[in-house]
Design a protein around this motif. Sequence first.
Motif, mmCIF file in Angstrom:
data_model
loop_
_atom_site.group_PDB
_atom_site.id
_atom_site.type_symbol
_atom_site.label_atom_id
_atom_site.label_comp_id
_atom_site.label_asym_id
_atom_site.label_seq_id
_atom_site.Cartn_x
_atom_site.Cartn_y
_atom_site.Cartn_z
ATOM 1 N N UNK A 260 0.844 -1.190 0.000
ATOM 2 C CA UNK A 260 0.000 0.000 0.000
ATOM 3 C C UNK A 260 0.884 1.246 0.000
ATOM 4 N N UNK A 261 0.327 2.374 -0.472
ATOM 5 C CA UNK A 261 1.107 3.617 -0.526
ATOM 6 C C UNK A 261 1.686 3.993 0.830
ATOM 7 N N UNK A 262 0.940 3.700 1.904
ATOM 8 C CA UNK A 262 1.386 4.079 3.247
ATOM 9 C C UNK A 262 2.466 3.163 3.807
ATOM 10 N N UNK A 263 2.775 2.079 3.128
ATOM 11 C CA UNK A 263 3.784 1.137 3.626
ATOM 12 C C UNK A 263 5.151 1.809 3.695
ATOM 13 N N UNK A 264 5.919 1.419 4.697
ATOM 14 C CA UNK A 264 7.271 1.927 4.861
ATOM 15 C C UNK A 264 8.202 0.760 5.159
ATOM 16 N N UNK A 265 9.432 0.857 4.662
ATOM 17 C CA UNK A 265 10.396 -0.238 4.767
ATOM 18 C C UNK A 265 11.685 0.281 5.401
ATOM 19 N N UNK A 266 12.264 -0.513 6.319
ATOM 20 C CA UNK A 266 13.511 -0.081 6.957
ATOM 21 C C UNK A 266 14.199 -1.252 7.638
ATOM 22 N N UNK A 267 15.523 -1.121 7.741
ATOM 23 C CA UNK A 267 16.346 -2.008 8.570
ATOM 24 C C UNK A 267 16.989 -1.128 9.645
ATOM 25 N N UNK A 268 16.290 -0.882 10.756
ATOM 26 C CA UNK A 268 16.792 0.045 11.773
ATOM 27 C C UNK A 268 17.689 -0.612 12.820
ATOM 28 N N UNK B 227 17.782 4.089 7.392
ATOM 29 C CA UNK B 227 16.770 4.982 6.842
ATOM 30 C C UNK B 227 15.495 4.225 6.486
ATOM 31 N N UNK B 228 14.411 4.962 6.409
ATOM 32 C CA UNK B 228 13.113 4.427 6.012
ATOM 33 C C UNK B 228 12.814 4.853 4.582
ATOM 34 N N UNK B 229 12.319 3.927 3.779
ATOM 35 C CA UNK B 229 11.930 4.275 2.412
ATOM 36 C C UNK B 229 10.433 4.019 2.222
ATOM 37 N N UNK B 230 9.850 4.748 1.287
ATOM 38 C CA UNK B 230 8.428 4.633 0.994
ATOM 39 C C UNK B 230 8.168 3.460 0.053
ATOM 40 N N UNK B 231 6.892 3.143 -0.118
ATOM 41 C CA UNK B 231 6.519 2.090 -1.058
ATOM 42 C C UNK B 231 6.925 2.471 -2.485
ATOM 43 N N UNK B 232 6.770 3.739 -2.836
ATOM 44 C CA UNK B 232 7.156 4.186 -4.173
ATOM 45 C C UNK B 232 8.648 4.001 -4.401
ATOM 46 N N UNK B 233 9.457 4.374 -3.403
ATOM 47 C CA UNK B 233 10.906 4.175 -3.518
ATOM 48 C C UNK B 233 11.235 2.692 -3.615
ATOM 49 N N UNK B 234 10.565 1.874 -2.819
ATOM 50 C CA UNK B 234 10.822 0.434 -2.838
ATOM 51 C C UNK B 234 10.554 -0.160 -4.218
ATOM 52 N N UNK B 235 9.512 0.326 -4.880
ATOM 53 C CA UNK B 235 9.227 -0.168 -6.230
ATOM 54 C C UNK B 235 10.275 0.333 -7.214
ATOM 55 N N UNK B 236 10.691 1.583 -7.084
ATOM 56 C CA UNK B 236 11.726 2.120 -7.974
ATOM 57 C C UNK B 236 13.037 1.357 -7.807
ATOM 58 N N UNK B 237 13.296 0.893 -6.601
ATOM 59 C CA UNK B 237 14.522 0.159 -6.327
ATOM 60 C C UNK B 237 14.450 -1.305 -6.770
ATOM 61 N N UNK B 238 13.262 -1.779 -7.151
ATOM 62 C CA UNK B 238 13.115 -3.172 -7.548
ATOM 63 C C UNK B 238 12.894 -4.124 -6.393
ATOM 64 N N UNK B 239 12.514 -3.574 -5.239
ATOM 65 C CA UNK B 239 12.290 -4.417 -4.055
ATOM 66 C C UNK B 239 10.906 -5.033 -4.063
ATOM 67 N N UNK B 240 9.911 -4.344 -4.638
ATOM 68 C CA UNK B 240 8.540 -4.824 -4.626
ATOM 69 C C UNK B 240 7.964 -4.794 -6.040
ATOM 70 N N UNK B 241 6.832 -5.485 -6.218
ATOM 71 C CA UNK B 241 6.224 -5.602 -7.542
ATOM 72 C C UNK B 241 5.251 -4.486 -7.880
#
Length: 290
Positions: free
Chosen positions: A142-150, A183-197
């Motif tokens: 979802x757009x609100x999803x956030x990803x991080x390795x803190x 750092x925390x990245x957004x769902x949009x960034x995660x898709x741009x990075x190739x992490x998500x579909x």
Amino acid sequence: MSSHPSLKRRPPPQSHGIVTFPAPHVMLVVFNRPQALNAMTSAAQYDLETLFSWYDSEPSLRCAIVTGAGRAFCAGMDLKEWNQTNARRANGDHTGQPPMPRSGFGALSRRHGKKPVIAAVNGLAFGGGMEMIANLDLVVAAKAARFALPEAKRGVVAMAGSLPRLARTIGRPRAMELALTGKTITATEAKEWGLINAVTEDGPPDCEVLDRPVVKAALEYAASIVNNSPDSVIISRAGIVAGWEDGSAENASRLLSENWEPSLNEGKNLHEGVRAFAEKRAPQWVDSKL
């Protein structure tokens, strides 16, 4: 926990998970500790390992989806439990099982498995939550999803398998950026990075799990998968995992042919698929015996 009429056996009980079967051949697992942002206890992780082992052995199931209750997918390890474990060990008590099973965090971060698992990331995927994402087969967020390795912010390290996997998936510079800065990245960034579909719209805060756009999108992926030959899905997944893990495309191709081609050729689904094409009809797949 709901059952399904085609299941050969009931799924094993879960301490912090809800298991349902929202579509034919599909299992949905909801991490269910919303008040703790779905942080994982050790018991929950061992329960999940038993569940995904059962899933791989249950003939009627062909695809699984994992998501989280509330506003988080999974915020990682239950740090209160971890702190208690550290205190016991500091006092000389080294009894008990390791904090997570051999299949990794949430029984997914190092899982090899046989059948695909899709993540429907509804919110925060931090620490162990991110480690699971790094090893899953498809990821929708979802757009609100956030990803991080803190982890580095807490003096620990992401040791459940994500670091080398992220280096292969998103490249060394971006993997370093996540792991070293926290750092925390957004769902949009995660898709741009190739992490998500894919990225979906957010659902209302009080939305039922099955009504969430991100879960609906995951179910669409699952439907596309279960409409295909279950034998072909299992073997295709094995080929991709082998190439990703081993690093040698030729060695992975050789092993795939040696290990799987005889079973594929002897199975009913290959013959049914070819026959259905010749007869200009939809194939009628049978549960995989692989």
